[in-house]
Structures are given as structure tokens and as C-alpha cells.
Design a protein around this motif. Structure first.
Motif, PDB file in Angstrom:
ATOM      1  N   GLN A   3       0.833  -1.201   0.000  1.00 57.89           N
ATOM      2  CA  GLN A   3       0.000   0.000   0.000  1.00 57.89           C
ATOM      3  C   GLN A   3       0.873   1.258   0.000  1.00 57.89           C
ATOM      4  O   GLN A   3       0.572   2.227  -0.686  1.00 57.89           O
ATOM      5  CB  GLN A   3      -0.927   0.009   1.199  1.00 57.89           C
ATOM      6  N   SER A   4       1.970   1.255   0.745  1.00 62.10           N
ATOM      7  CA  SER A   4       2.856   2.414   0.766  1.00 62.10           C
ATOM      8  C   SER A   4       3.532   2.602  -0.587  1.00 62.10           C
ATOM      9  O   SER A   4       3.782   3.732  -1.009  1.00 62.10           O
ATOM     10  CB  SER A   4       3.894   2.290   1.873  1.00 62.10           C
ATOM     11  N   ASP A   5       3.835   1.516  -1.285  1.00 65.73           N
ATOM     12  CA  ASP A   5       4.400   1.619  -2.627  1.00 65.73           C
ATOM     13  C   ASP A   5       3.398   2.260  -3.581  1.00 65.73           C
ATOM     14  O   ASP A   5       3.769   3.074  -4.428  1.00 65.73           O
ATOM     15  CB  ASP A   5       4.799   0.242  -3.165  1.00 65.73           C
ATOM     16  N   TYR A   6       2.142   1.909  -3.442  1.00 66.87           N
ATOM     17  CA  TYR A   6       1.105   2.488  -4.292  1.00 66.87           C
ATOM     18  C   TYR A   6       0.960   3.986  -4.025  1.00 66.87           C
ATOM     19  O   TYR A   6       0.860   4.777  -4.957  1.00 66.87           O
ATOM     20  CB  TYR A   6      -0.223   1.776  -4.052  1.00 66.87           C
ATOM     21  N   ILE A   7       0.973   4.377  -2.759  1.00 67.66           N
ATOM     22  CA  ILE A   7       0.844   5.795  -2.407  1.00 67.66           C
ATOM     23  C   ILE A   7       2.040   6.575  -2.922  1.00 67.66           C
ATOM     24  O   ILE A   7       1.896   7.641  -3.528  1.00 67.66           O
ATOM     25  CB  ILE A   7       0.679   5.961  -0.882  1.00 67.66           C
TER      26      ILE A   7
END
Length: 78
Positions: A3-7
Motif C-alpha cells: 500500500q505504501s508503494d502504491y501511495i
């Protein structure tokens, strides 16, 4: 962690799109005039990001003032 990679990827994509007007000129000029392109990046790039930050700050202040009033609409001063 995905999720942090997506953000991070989404934010980075916005930065790339916001920087496009300055980058396009740099790519065109850099082929023949690399020094001029470097100067363009530092001068025009700095001014461009300053301008964008002022626009974002103005939008944030307007949004905060509307929320403080409690109304989604602007008041008319008649």
C-alpha cells in the motif's frame, strides 16, 4: 508494504506531471545547448515550483475558511 508503494508511486506520478511544462522545454533545448538547459532547470524550475506551492497554499486556505464557516457554499456579502 504494497500500500505504501502504491501511495508513493501515485504521488511521484503527480510530481512528474506537474513538472512536465519545465521538463519538455529542457529536453528540447538540451540537445544543442546543455548549459542553457541547466540554467533553465534551476531558474524556471524554481520559479515554477514556487508558483505551484503558492497556488496550493491559496487553495488550502480557501478550503479551510469554508470548513470553518460550516457551510459548503461561499457567503455573499451584499
Amino acid at each position: 508494504m504494497p500500500q505504501s508503494d502504491y501511495i508513493f508511486g501515485s504521488v511521484w506520478a503527480l510530481v512528474i506531471v506537474a513538472d512536465l511544462p519545465i521538463s519538455i522545454v529542457t529536453y528540447i533545448v538540451a540537445w544543442k545547448y546543455p548549459l542553457l538547459a541547466a540554467i533553465w532547470i534551476f531558474v524556471a524550475g524554481t520559479l515554477w515550483w514556487y508558483f505551484l506551492s503558492r497556488v496550493i497554499e491559496s487553495a488550502m486556505r480557501r478550503f479551510q475558511n469554508r470548513r470553518r464557516d460550516g457551510s459548503p457554499f461561499e457567503r455573499l456579502n451584499i
